[in-house]
Design a protein around this motif. Sequence first.
Motif, PDB file in Angstrom:
ATOM      1  N   GLY A  80     101.278  80.450-111.165  1.00 28.06           N
ATOM      2  CA  GLY A  80     100.457  81.653-111.291  1.00 28.06           C
ATOM      3  C   GLY A  80     101.068  82.856-110.594  1.00 28.06           C
ATOM      4  O   GLY A  80     102.276  83.070-110.646  1.00 28.06           O
ATOM      5  N   ASP A  81     100.204  83.667-109.971  1.00 28.35           N
ATOM      6  CA  ASP A  81     100.613  84.907-109.300  1.00 28.35           C
ATOM      7  C   ASP A  81     101.368  85.822-110.265  1.00 28.35           C
ATOM      8  O   ASP A  81     102.468  86.303-109.970  1.00 28.35           O
ATOM      9  N   ALA A  82     100.760  86.066-111.422  1.00 25.88           N
ATOM     10  CA  ALA A  82     101.418  86.866-112.459  1.00 25.88           C
ATOM     11  C   ALA A  82     101.755  88.266-111.969  1.00 25.88           C
ATOM     12  O   ALA A  82     102.740  88.856-112.412  1.00 25.88           O
ATOM     13  N   HIS A  83     100.956  88.803-111.043  1.00 24.65           N
ATOM     14  CA  HIS A  83     101.199  90.170-110.566  1.00 24.65           C
ATOM     15  C   HIS A  83     102.416  90.249-109.653  1.00 24.65           C
ATOM     16  O   HIS A  83     102.850  91.348-109.307  1.00 24.65           O
ATOM     17  N   LEU A  84     102.975  89.098-109.256  1.00 24.74           N
ATOM     18  CA  LEU A  84     104.143  89.090-108.381  1.00 24.74           C
ATOM     19  C   LEU A  84     105.374  88.505-109.064  1.00 24.74           C
ATOM     20  O   LEU A  84     106.331  88.125-108.392  1.00 24.74           O
ATOM     21  N   LYS A  85     105.336  88.422-110.383  1.00 24.04           N
ATOM     22  CA  LYS A  85     106.530  88.005-111.118  1.00 24.04           C
ATOM     23  C   LYS A  85     107.485  89.195-111.173  1.00 24.04           C
ATOM     24  O   LYS A  85     107.050  90.349-111.266  1.00 24.04           O
ATOM     25  N   PRO A  86     108.808  88.973-111.123  1.00 25.65           N
ATOM     26  CA  PRO A  86     109.517  87.695-111.130  1.00 25.65           C
ATOM     27  C   PRO A  86     109.873  87.189-109.741  1.00 25.65           C
ATOM     28  O   PRO A  86     110.691  86.282-109.614  1.00 25.65           O
ATOM     29  N   TRP A  87     109.271  87.747-108.693  1.00 22.46           N
ATOM     30  CA  TRP A  87     109.688  87.376-107.337  1.00 22.46           C
ATOM     31  C   TRP A  87     109.120  86.022-106.929  1.00 22.46           C
ATOM     32  O   TRP A  87     109.803  85.221-106.308  1.00 22.46           O
ATOM     33  N   VAL A  88     107.863  85.756-107.247  1.00 22.39           N
ATOM     34  CA  VAL A  88     107.253  84.451-106.974  1.00 22.39           C
ATOM     35  C   VAL A  88     107.439  83.583-108.211  1.00 22.39           C
ATOM     36  O   VAL A  88     106.969  83.933-109.301  1.00 22.39           O
ATOM     37  N   VAL A  89     108.125  82.465-108.058  1.00 21.75           N
ATOM     38  CA  VAL A  89     108.505  81.632-109.203  1.00 21.75           C
ATOM     39  C   VAL A  89     107.896  80.246-109.065  1.00 21.75           C
ATOM     40  O   VAL A  89     107.488  79.818-107.985  1.00 21.75           O
ATOM     41  N   ALA A  90     107.852  79.527-110.191  1.00 21.98           N
ATOM     42  CA  ALA A  90     107.318  78.166-110.213  1.00 21.98           C
ATOM     43  C   ALA A  90     108.415  77.116-110.129  1.00 21.98           C
ATOM     44  O   ALA A  90     108.131  75.920-110.212  1.00 21.98           O
TER      45      ALA A  90
END
Length: 394
Positions: free
Chosen positions: A308-318
Amino acid sequence: MSCAVAPGSPVFSPSRLGLLTPLDQLHHHHHGASFLPSSPLRPFAPLRARIVHHDPSPCAAQPPPAAKPADPSSVAAAPAKAPVKRRRPAPLLVPAAVTVAPAVLEAAAASGVDEVAEQGDGFAAFCRRGKGRKRVEMEDRHVAAVALGGDRAQALFAVFDGHGGKRAAEFAADNMPRIVAEELERSTRGGGGAGRAAVEGAVRRAYLRTDEEFSSSSNSKNREQAGGGACCVTALLRDGGRQLVVSGAGDCRAVLSRAGRAEALTDDHRASRQDERDRIEALKGGLVLNCRGTWRVQGSLAVTRGIGDAHLKPWVVAEPETTTVDVGADCELLILASDGLWDKVGNQEAVDAASSFTSDLPAACRRLVDMAVSRGSSDDISVLVVQLQRRPLR
């Protein structure tokens, strides 16, 4: 309503007028609903508009001219000066504290779940909702999927720690077992076999697919759901429990008890890690800030990976980090837990406490949760313990 203000009161001195600014409308957000109590200051709105702000800049101040000595002979002839009219000071406005209505908190607490317990052959899980002032629902989830994909020789255990709501953790718990099974089957059909690299690749794709499917479902709904996320830790037991594939994204952690010694199988993905900061800042627009002693991505999130955390893509990745372990006779317990435990209890402490309850795994889970709570943890806490030598999959 009228009020009297003592003249010359130091509270209303010109040096403090610059602090009196119009108040912004106060909001409190709770699951898409806004609670806006009527402000008792509304009658003073016209007065706020008349507040005069003095320029505090020293460049604007001019020294007064030097006073000349008065001529005694001209005092009697000088006409009487009119009294100086002073502007009435603006009223002091003290904003009322806006909090969630007690009835709302009570309703949320009554409808929520405080504790969740599960027990199976060779494993047990226990989750407790945190008692922080803003926690009105359990955001943690866990999974114990024995006979994954219909194969009795494999199982998936997982803990998901939600932030910004429960939706990402709930989605991952509901869908990741299915996706992992599909990716394992696809790897086998594609000729990849069941080797270590093939299995690790299948788990990696399962994390990325779960993140993509959650983001797609969130975008079709409201913006609040799209903003949530979840840290994950998963343990895939294969070959009748002889092989353990552990993956993690975020600050949930997996700890193995090997001959009584604690062995961390995952590394916390936090913005305080130098390699994670370097990865984020190498991306366009990536920024990691130290906010009151805590490193945060874009000054917002302390973890750097998760679902999740779509508002912090692409820095926060799965993208997960994965470790494969061959389960030998010295591998005793596997502990999966959210950071609500690990922030207060060390790896070796957890292993020692759980090992003293090997004949009662539910009691081991409760003991670990109680330890964290007694040390001040107000976070949601989820603990899942697997007894590896019982070989429940055979």
